[in-house]
Design a protein around this motif. Structure first.
Motif, PDB file in Angstrom:
ATOM      1  N   GLN A 387       0.962  -1.184   0.014  1.00 50.49           N
ATOM      2  CA  GLN A 387       0.188  -0.014   0.096  1.00 50.49           C
ATOM      3  C   GLN A 387       0.957   1.341   0.048  1.00 50.49           C
ATOM      4  O   GLN A 387       2.169   1.177   0.152  1.00 50.49           O
ATOM      5  CB  GLN A 387      -0.724  -0.135   1.159  1.00 50.49           C
ATOM      6  CG  GLN A 387      -1.993  -1.194   1.019  1.00 50.49           C
ATOM      7  CD  GLN A 387      -3.027  -0.989   2.106  1.00 50.49           C
ATOM      8  OE1 GLN A 387      -3.957  -1.626   1.922  1.00 50.49           O
ATOM      9  NE2 GLN A 387      -3.161  -0.027   2.871  1.00 50.49           N
ATOM     10  N   CYS A 388       0.133   2.522  -0.165  1.00 56.40           N
ATOM     11  CA  CYS A 388       0.928   3.612  -0.230  1.00 56.40           C
ATOM     12  C   CYS A 388       1.932   3.693  -1.503  1.00 56.40           C
ATOM     13  O   CYS A 388       2.993   4.473  -0.771  1.00 56.40           O
ATOM     14  CB  CYS A 388       1.436   4.017   1.097  1.00 56.40           C
ATOM     15  SG  CYS A 388       0.045   4.233   2.158  1.00 56.40           S
ATOM     16  N   VAL A 389       1.836   3.190  -2.401  1.00 59.68           N
ATOM     17  CA  VAL A 389       2.896   3.587  -3.566  1.00 59.68           C
ATOM     18  C   VAL A 389       2.449   4.782  -4.175  1.00 59.68           C
ATOM     19  O   VAL A 389       1.458   4.801  -5.063  1.00 59.68           O
ATOM     20  CB  VAL A 389       2.789   2.131  -4.426  1.00 59.68           C
ATOM     21  CG1 VAL A 389       3.861   2.361  -5.603  1.00 59.68           C
ATOM     22  CG2 VAL A 389       3.053   1.122  -3.534  1.00 59.68           C
ATOM     23  N   GLY A 390       3.113   5.792  -3.785  1.00 57.95           N
ATOM     24  CA  GLY A 390       2.890   6.982  -4.651  1.00 57.95           C
ATOM     25  C   GLY A 390       1.791   7.857  -3.431  1.00 57.95           C
ATOM     26  O   GLY A 390       1.251   8.723  -4.117  1.00 57.95           O
ATOM     27  N   SER A 402      -4.310   9.004  -0.586  1.00 59.33           N
ATOM     28  CA  SER A 402      -5.156   8.627  -1.930  1.00 59.33           C
ATOM     29  C   SER A 402      -6.498   8.189  -1.645  1.00 59.33           C
ATOM     30  O   SER A 402      -7.349   8.367  -2.352  1.00 59.33           O
ATOM     31  CB  SER A 402      -4.721   7.703  -2.953  1.00 59.33           C
ATOM     32  OG  SER A 402      -3.335   8.639  -3.143  1.00 59.33           O
ATOM     33  N   GLY A 403      -6.583   7.772  -0.145  1.00 59.28           N
ATOM     34  CA  GLY A 403      -8.105   7.585   0.488  1.00 59.28           C
ATOM     35  C   GLY A 403      -8.795   6.352   0.001  1.00 59.28           C
ATOM     36  O   GLY A 403      -9.301   5.834   0.906  1.00 59.28           O
ATOM     37  N   PHE A 404      -8.565   5.571  -1.003  1.00 63.12           N
ATOM     38  CA  PHE A 404      -9.448   4.674  -1.477  1.00 63.12           C
ATOM     39  C   PHE A 404      -8.423   3.353  -1.525  1.00 63.12           C
ATOM     40  O   PHE A 404      -9.013   2.166  -1.789  1.00 63.12           O
ATOM     41  CB  PHE A 404     -10.125   4.709  -2.702  1.00 63.12           C
ATOM     42  CG  PHE A 404      -9.279   5.177  -4.033  1.00 63.12           C
ATOM     43  CD1 PHE A 404      -8.148   4.658  -4.289  1.00 63.12           C
ATOM     44  CD2 PHE A 404     -10.021   6.431  -4.233  1.00 63.12           C
ATOM     45  CE1 PHE A 404      -7.651   5.541  -5.538  1.00 63.12           C
ATOM     46  CE2 PHE A 404      -9.224   7.049  -5.663  1.00 63.12           C
ATOM     47  CZ  PHE A 404      -8.046   6.654  -5.998  1.00 63.12           C
ATOM     48  N   CYS A 405      -7.021   3.362  -1.508  1.00 66.16           N
ATOM     49  CA  CYS A 405      -6.124   2.344  -1.771  1.00 66.16           C
ATOM     50  C   CYS A 405      -6.404   1.276  -0.597  1.00 66.16           C
ATOM     51  O   CYS A 405      -6.227   0.184  -1.027  1.00 66.16           O
ATOM     52  CB  CYS A 405      -4.621   2.663  -1.671  1.00 66.16           C
ATOM     53  SG  CYS A 405      -4.479   4.100  -2.689  1.00 66.16           S
ATOM     54  N   CYS A 406      -6.515   1.750   0.683  1.00 66.84           N
ATOM     55  CA  CYS A 406      -6.874   0.678   1.612  1.00 66.84           C
ATOM     56  C   CYS A 406      -7.863  -0.316   1.377  1.00 66.84           C
ATOM     57  O   CYS A 406      -7.807  -1.469   1.405  1.00 66.84           O
ATOM     58  CB  CYS A 406      -6.942   1.385   2.981  1.00 66.84           C
ATOM     59  SG  CYS A 406      -5.447   2.039   3.791  1.00 66.84           S
ATOM     60  N   MET A 407      -9.048   0.446   0.981  1.00 64.68           N
ATOM     61  CA  MET A 407     -10.273  -0.488   0.554  1.00 64.68           C
ATOM     62  C   MET A 407     -10.245  -1.146  -0.574  1.00 64.68           C
ATOM     63  O   MET A 407     -10.510  -2.423  -0.491  1.00 64.68           O
ATOM     64  CB  MET A 407     -11.431   0.699   0.466  1.00 64.68           C
ATOM     65  CG  MET A 407     -11.713   1.657   1.383  1.00 64.68           C
ATOM     66  SD  MET A 407     -12.124   0.472   3.057  1.00 64.68           S
ATOM     67  CE  MET A 407     -13.410  -0.420   2.469  1.00 64.68           C
ATOM     68  N   TYR A 408      -9.760  -0.629  -1.602  1.00 68.08           N
ATOM     69  CA  TYR A 408      -9.410  -1.509  -2.852  1.00 68.08           C
ATOM     70  C   TYR A 408      -8.452  -2.759  -2.516  1.00 68.08           C
ATOM     71  O   TYR A 408      -8.735  -4.005  -3.216  1.00 68.08           O
ATOM     72  CB  TYR A 408      -9.226  -0.624  -3.958  1.00 68.08           C
ATOM     73  CG  TYR A 408      -7.827  -0.119  -4.607  1.00 68.08           C
ATOM     74  CD1 TYR A 408      -6.772  -0.938  -4.611  1.00 68.08           C
ATOM     75  CD2 TYR A 408      -7.743   1.072  -4.853  1.00 68.08           C
ATOM     76  CE1 TYR A 408      -5.552  -0.637  -4.879  1.00 68.08           C
ATOM     77  CE2 TYR A 408      -6.344   1.675  -5.012  1.00 68.08           C
ATOM     78  CZ  TYR A 408      -5.490   1.106  -5.051  1.00 68.08           C
ATOM     79  OH  TYR A 408      -4.245   1.450  -5.613  1.00 68.08           O
ATOM     80  N   ILE A 432      -4.059   1.933   8.299  1.00 67.58           N
ATOM     81  CA  ILE A 432      -5.382   1.820   7.697  1.00 67.58           C
ATOM     82  C   ILE A 432      -6.347   2.795   7.597  1.00 67.58           C
ATOM     83  O   ILE A 432      -6.832   3.209   8.648  1.00 67.58           O
ATOM     84  CB  ILE A 432      -6.086   0.309   8.148  1.00 67.58           C
ATOM     85  CG1 ILE A 432      -5.243  -0.939   8.163  1.00 67.58           C
ATOM     86  CG2 ILE A 432      -7.353   0.006   7.464  1.00 67.58           C
ATOM     87  CD1 ILE A 432      -4.964  -1.394   6.588  1.00 67.58           C
ATOM     88  N   ARG A 433      -6.959   3.122   6.404  1.00 67.65           N
ATOM     89  CA  ARG A 433      -7.768   4.614   6.345  1.00 67.65           C
ATOM     90  C   ARG A 433      -9.039   4.042   6.021  1.00 67.65           C
ATOM     91  O   ARG A 433      -8.913   3.865   4.868  1.00 67.65           O
ATOM     92  CB  ARG A 433      -7.072   5.524   5.872  1.00 67.65           C
ATOM     93  CG  ARG A 433      -5.714   6.084   6.261  1.00 67.65           C
ATOM     94  CD  ARG A 433      -5.406   7.383   6.185  1.00 67.65           C
ATOM     95  NE  ARG A 433      -4.300   7.715   7.172  1.00 67.65           N
ATOM     96  CZ  ARG A 433      -3.454   8.667   7.013  1.00 67.65           C
ATOM     97  NH1 ARG A 433      -3.565   9.394   5.857  1.00 67.65           N
ATOM     98  NH2 ARG A 433      -2.445   8.952   7.879  1.00 67.65           N
ATOM     99  N   SER A 434      -9.986   3.694   6.727  1.00 63.02           N
ATOM    100  CA  SER A 434     -11.255   3.286   5.949  1.00 63.02           C
ATOM    101  C   SER A 434     -12.335   3.855   6.909  1.00 63.02           C
ATOM    102  O   SER A 434     -13.267   3.296   7.520  1.00 63.02           O
ATOM    103  CB  SER A 434     -11.478   1.745   6.527  1.00 63.02           C
ATOM    104  OG  SER A 434     -11.063   1.603   7.915  1.00 63.02           O
ATOM    105  N   PRO A 435     -12.595   5.406   6.659  1.00 62.79           N
ATOM    106  CA  PRO A 435     -13.685   5.981   7.420  1.00 62.79           C
ATOM    107  C   PRO A 435     -15.045   6.042   6.821  1.00 62.79           C
ATOM    108  O   PRO A 435     -15.892   6.461   7.432  1.00 62.79           O
ATOM    109  CB  PRO A 435     -13.157   7.548   7.250  1.00 62.79           C
ATOM    110  CG  PRO A 435     -12.290   7.612   5.824  1.00 62.79           C
ATOM    111  CD  PRO A 435     -11.906   6.080   5.751  1.00 62.79           C
TER     112      PRO A 435
END
Lengths: 652, 185
Positions: A387-390, A402-408, A432-435
Motif C-alpha cells: 500500500q501507499c505506493v505514491g 489517496s483515500g481509497f487504496c486501503c479499501m481496494y 489503515i484508513r477506512s472512514p
C-alpha cells in the motif's frame, strides 16, 4: 455623508490581538464618520441587527465593517445594508483578521494597522456611488467534461431535470476508471453491472449529446453564456455508419497493439472497441499502430466492415457548443510507480499495479478473470500487496493520502481468496484508513474471514529468486525485519491529477492546487463550486475520491446547475468598466489587454471609440490600468477611489 | 535479529490449537495496544502482551512459547477487561503457558517450579500448605533466601503453620486434578 464603522471582535480571533475599542474610537476621527462601535460578532443575527439599528438611528449613508475577508462575509453585509434601506454598494469592508490579527502578535502595531485599514475603507466609501445590477438571459444547456462515474451521474441528473446536456469524454468510451474495475467495495458488487446501465442511459437519453474521443479546445464567455470549442478527434471510422459488430477488429493484422483499456496487460488490435460494454459501442483506430495510417498499406478492416464505415482520411473536427454552465468531472490518473527503485522500477513482469490486477480479476479482462502471472501465465500462490505506493510520500511530491487504496486492497485480497482458495495474500500497510460507511468492517472481514495477513510496515526491496520474488520489509509491530517469497506483487498505486488537468483549468479559468487537483469554492461550504461562476466540479478532479463520493458530487454539481438555471435571467455584476467618450482616443489598448473579449471598438461621429460589453466584462480592471487617458473606469474601483485609499495611508 | 520469513513462519496448527484451547479468535485483534497499555508487569516482559498476541496471530509458535512474558504475567486480567474486541487475553496467556509446559519450552524455570509446588500442595492437602510449598520450591530451585525476610512476620501472624490445614473436601479437590488429567489425556 454619514458613515458608521463597526469593528468586529470575531470572538477572540480579532479581539485577542487587536484593541477593537481603540480602533472604533480612532474611526470617529475620520472624515464623515458619525458613529463607530465594536461588536462581538458582526455577522451574527444581533450583530447585523445592530448595524441596521445604527443606520436608522444615525441616518447613515454608508457602512464600514472591519472584520474578516470580503470573501467570507462581503455578501452577508451587503444584504444587511440593503435591509437597512441602503444601496448594497454603499458598504466597505476592512479585513482586520486575515490581514492583521491572524498574522501579527504585537497588539499595539496590530491596533494601529487595523485603524489604518478602517481609514482606507472610509476614504473609499466616501467616493462610492449607488450601483444597480442589470440582467442578462442565460442559455440553459450544460456541458459535462469527463464521462467517468461522476460525470455520468451529473449528466443524467441534469438531463432528468430537463436540461440539454453535452457530455465530452477524452477516451473512445465513457465509463472512466470505474469501468475498468472488477468489483467495488464494500459490497463486492460487480462494477460493470452497476455502471453499465447508467452508461446505456447516457446513450439513450434524448437530452444528452455525447462526444467521446473529444477534448475541450477552448472556453469563452461567462456564466450563462459559455462558448466551448470541442475537438472531436479522428476515429478513422464513421460512427454514424459503424454498428459495433467487431468484424474489423477480428480481421486487423496489427494484433500486438498496446491495450490501453486493459492497462497494457495483454494486447489488442489497431482498430478496436475498447471493451464489450463500451458506450458508444463504436470502433476506432489507434493511428500509431495502424499499418494503413503508418505505412500506407493494409486496409483489412475496410474489406471486413459490412457498413463501409472505415475512413482513413477522417480528420479532427472542431464543434462549438453554447452552454450556460460547465461541470468538470475529469477524474484522476494513477501514479507511475517506476520511479521507485525498491519495487523494481518496472523491470519485473510480476510486479503490477492495482489497476492491472483489476483487469486480471475481471471476467472481461485479458485473462477472462483468471489470475495469472504476466510472466509465465501461472496461477500465483503467495501474493504481496504493497500500500501507499505514491501516497503519503513527501519525497516524491505526493504527501497526500489517496483515500481509497486501503479499501481496494482489502477488496482485492478478498477477491483473490475467492478466485484462488489456496492462495495467501500479504498486505504491507502504513495505517489503515477506512472512514466510510461499512468500510472498517470490510477491512476486518478481509483479515478475519479471508485470512489476509496484514503487516504494518514498508517494503525495502523486491528481488527475483528462483522464478519467484523475495520481498524484504519491516514489521513495525514486532520491530523486526521480514521476508516473503511471493509469486506476484500488486502495488496499490495512489491517485494523482489527471493528465492535462492544469491546462484545462487554465482554459476554464479555474484554480488548481500544487498537485493539479481543482480548487473548490470553499473547502467546506462550496465543495462543488469553483471561484468562476457557472463552473462546477464533480469527482476526483477535485481530489482523490471513491465511487460513492464521486456519485454524490456528480449529483450535487447537477443540483447546483439546476438551481442556477431555475432563474430565466441572472443579475449582472455592476462592477464593470465603462468608457468616457470625451476622453477615449480610440487607441484600443484596452481591447488588447481584455482577457474576456469584452471590449469592442465602435465609431462615434466618425471617431473610433472603445465600448464595453457589460455582460461579458468580469471587472478585472486590466483595461483601466492600460488606458493612457484614464478614459475607461471600473465602477466601484475607479482611479479616484483607489487614489483616495492610497492617500489615506500615505498622506505626504 | 535475522529477518523473519513470513512465507514459512506461519504455523497454522499452532494458531488453530491456541484458538481451540482458549476459545478466542485472535484474528479479531487489531493491535490497538490496550492490553499492553494497562499491563502492570509489562516493564519486566521480553515481549509486551500485544506482541505476544501478534506472535500468535502470525503463527510464530517458538517465539511465543519460549517468551518470558507468558510466565511473568500476573493474570490480573486488566488486558481482558480492556480489550475492545472482547478477547480474553489473560486466558490466551494461560493457554500459552500450558502449551509451553507440555512442549518443554518453559523460559522461566523458577516461576514454573513455584507453580508446580503450589499445585501439588493443593492437590495433596486440598489447600496450599505454605511451609510445605516453601520446602518444595527451595528444593527444586535452591533459592533458599528468596523472601526469607518475610518468614518472621508470617510466623508471628500465624500464616506459616507447621501442619497442613485441615479442610473438608480434600477428596473433591483431588478429583478436580484427576478430571483435568483425564481431560488432557
Amino acid at each position: 455623508m454619514n458613515i458608521g464603522v463597526f469593528v468586529c471582535h470575531c470572538g477572540s480571533n480579532i479581539a485577542g490581538t487587536v484593541d477593537t475599542v481603540a480602533v472604533a474610537k480612532a474611526a470617529l476621527a475620520y472624515p464623515e464618520v458619525v458613529f463607530a462601535t465594536d461588536t462581538m460578532y458582526a455577522c451574527s443575527e444581533p450583530g447585523q441587527a445592530g448595524i441596521i439599528e445604527a443606520v436608522q438611528k444615525y441616518e447613515l449613508d454608508g457602512v464600514v465593517v472591519a472584520s474578516c475577508t470580503p470573501r467570507m462575509h462581503e455578501a452577508t453585509f451587503r444584504r444587511t445594508v440593503e435591509r437597512a434601506g441602503l444601496n448594497r454598494y454603499m458598504f466597505e469592508m476592512a479585513n482586520i483578521r486575515e490581514h492583521v490579527s491572524w498574522i501579527g502578535k504585537d497588539k499595539d502595531a496590530n491596533t494601529n494597522k487595523a485603524a489604518e485599514l478602517v481609514h482606507i475603507a472610509v476614504e473609499k466609501l466616501r467616493r462610492n456611488t449607488e450601483l444597480t445590477a442589470g440582467e442578462f438571459t442565460i442559455n440553459k444547456r450544460v456541458m459535462v467534461i469527463g464521462g467517468g462515474v461522476a460525470g455520468i451521474q451529473a449528466a443524467l441528473d441534469c438531463a432528468d431535470g430537463g436540461l440539454e446536456v453535452v457530455l465530452v469524454e477524452r477516451e473512445p468510451s465513457i465509463g472512466g476508471k470505474m469501468s475498468k474495475l472488477d468489483k467495488t467495495f464494500p459490497t463486492v458488487d460487480c462494477s460493470s453491472c452497476i455502471l453499465g446501465p447508467r452508461m446505456v442511459d447516457i446513450a439513450q437519453n434524448p437530452n444528452i449529446t455525447l462526444y467521446t474521443l473529444s477534448e475541450v479546445e477552448s472556453v469563452d464567455g461567462f456564466v450563462g453564456n459559455f462558448d466551448v470549442k470541442v475537438r472531436r478527434k479522428a476515429a478513422y471510422v464513421d460512427w454514424t455508419l459503424c454498428t459495433g459488430c467487431g468484424e474489423c477488429a477480428a480481421k486487423c493484422p496489427s494484433k500486438k497493439t498496446p491495450d490501453r483499456f486493459n492497462e497494457f496487460i495483454g494486447k489488442t488490435t489497431a482498430i478496436n472497441i475498447p471493451f464489450p460494454q463500451a458506450i458508444p459501442k463504436k470502433a476506432s483506430i489507434n493511428a500509431a499502430a495502424c499499418l494503413m495510417l503508418t505505412k500506407g498499406k493494409c486496409g483489412a478492416c475496410v474489406k471486413a466492415c459490412p457498413a463501409g464505415a472505415i475512413q482513413f482520411k477522417q480528420e479532427d473536427e472542431i464543434v462549438t457548443e453554447q452552454v450556460g454552465a460547465v461541470i468538470v468531472a475529469t477524474g484522476y490518473d494513477l501514479f507511475d510507480f517506476t520511479q521507485y527503485g525498491e519495487y523494481g522500477g518496472g523491470r519485473y513482469p510480476d510486479v503490477i499495479t492495482s489497476m492491472q490486477y483489476e483487469r486480471l480479476l475481471s471476467a472481461s479482462g485479458p485473462t477472462e478473470g483468471h489470475i495469472k502471472r504476466p510472466s509465465d501465465g501461472k496461477e500465483p500462490k503467495d501474493i504481496v500487496f504493497i500500500q501507499c505506493v505514491g501516497s503519503r510520500d513527501k519525497s516524491i511530491g505526493r504527501p497526500y493520502c489517496s483515500g481509497f487504496c486501503c479499501m481496494y486492497t482489502a477488496k482485492q485480497t478478498i477477491l483473490t481468496k475467492d478466485h484462488l482458495p489456496e492462495s495467501q495474500s500479504y498486505v504491507f500497510y502504513m495505517d489503515i484508513r477506512s472512514p466510510g460507511k461499512g468500510y472498517d468492517e470490510f477491512i476486518r472481514r478481509a483479515m478475519e474471514e479471508y485470512g489476509a495477513r496484514y503487516i504494518r510496515g514498508r517494503v525495502s526491496a523486491i528481488q527475483p529468486k528462483n522464478g519467484r520474488y523475495l520481498i524484504k520489509g519491516v514489521n513495525t509491530l514486532m520491530g523486526d525485519q521480514v521476508e516473503i517469497e511471493a509469486d506476484l506483487v500488486v502495488l496499490a498505486v495512489g491517485a494523482e491529477a489527471a493528465k492535462g488537468a492544469p491546462q484545462l483549468a487554465e482554459k476554464l479559468r479555474i484554480s488548481y492546487d500544487t498537485y493539479g487537483f481543482y480548487m473548490e469554492g470553499h473547502p467546506k461550504l462550496k465543495p462543488v463550486e469553483t471561484n468562476t461562476a457557472g463552473i462546477y466540479l464533480a469527482g476526483s478532479c477535485q481530489g482523490p475520491k471513491d465511487i460513492p463520493s464521486s456519485v454524490a458530487q456528480g449529483g450535487a454539481a447537477a443540483s447546483k446547475v439546476l438551481g442556477l438555471f431555475s432563474k430565466d435571467k441572472l443579475a449582472s455584476d455592476p462592477q464593470v468598466s465603462s468608457v468616457s467618450l470625451q476622453r477615449c482616443i480610440g487607441c484600443a489598448k484596452c481591447q488588447s489587454v481584455c482577457p474576456f473579449g469584452a471590449i469592442e471598438m465602435t465609431q462615434f461621429r466618425g471617431m473610433t471609440k472603445a465600448s464595453v460589453i457589460a455582460t461579458v466584462c468580469q471587472g478585472c480592471g486590466n483595461c483601466t490600468s492600460a488606458c493612457p487617458q484614464g478614459a475607461i473606469q471600473l465602477s466601484h474601483f475607479t482611479d479616484n477611489q483607489i487614489l483616495a485609499e492610497v492617500h489615506a495611508l500615505c498622506p505626504y | 535479529m535475522p529477518a523473519t520469513t513470513l512465507t514459512n513462519s506461519y504455523d497454522a496448527a499452532f494458531v488453530a490449537e491456541v484458538r481451540r484451547e482458549s476459545e478466542q479468535n485472535l484474528a479479531l485483534c487489531y493491535q490497538c495496544g490496550n492490553c499492553t497499555a494497562g499491563c502492570p508487569v509489562s516493564f519486566a516482559y521480553d515481549f509486551p502482551v500485544n506482541q505476544i498476541m501478534y506472535l500468535v496471530q502470525t503463527g510464530r509458535k517458538m517465539e511465543a512459547l519460549t517468551s518470558h512474558a507468558i510466565w511473568l504475567c500476573a493474570s490480573c486480567e486488566t488486558c481482558t477487561t480492556r480489550c475492545p474486541n472482547d478477547i480474553d487475553v489473560a486466558r490466551v496467556m494461560d493457554v500459552l503457558r500450558h502449551m509451553a509446559r507440555r512442549e518443554n519450552l518453559v523460559a522461566e524455570h523458577s516461576i514454573h517450579a513455584f507453580w508446580n509446588s503450589f499445585l501439588s500442595s493443593v492437590e495433596r492437602y486440598g489447600r496450599v500448605f505454605e511451609l510445605g510449598l516453601m520446602a518444595s520450591y527451595i528444593g527444586k530451585t535452591g533459592r533458599v533466601l528468596t523472601d526469607a525476610d518475610l518468614a518472621p512476620v508470617a510466623l508471628r501472624k500465624g500464616k506459616l503453620t507447621f501442619k497442613p490445614h485441615d479442610i473438608h473436601g480434600v477428596a473433591e479437590v483431588r478429583d478436580i486434578f484427576k478430571r483435568y488429567r483425564e481431560h488432557r489425556s
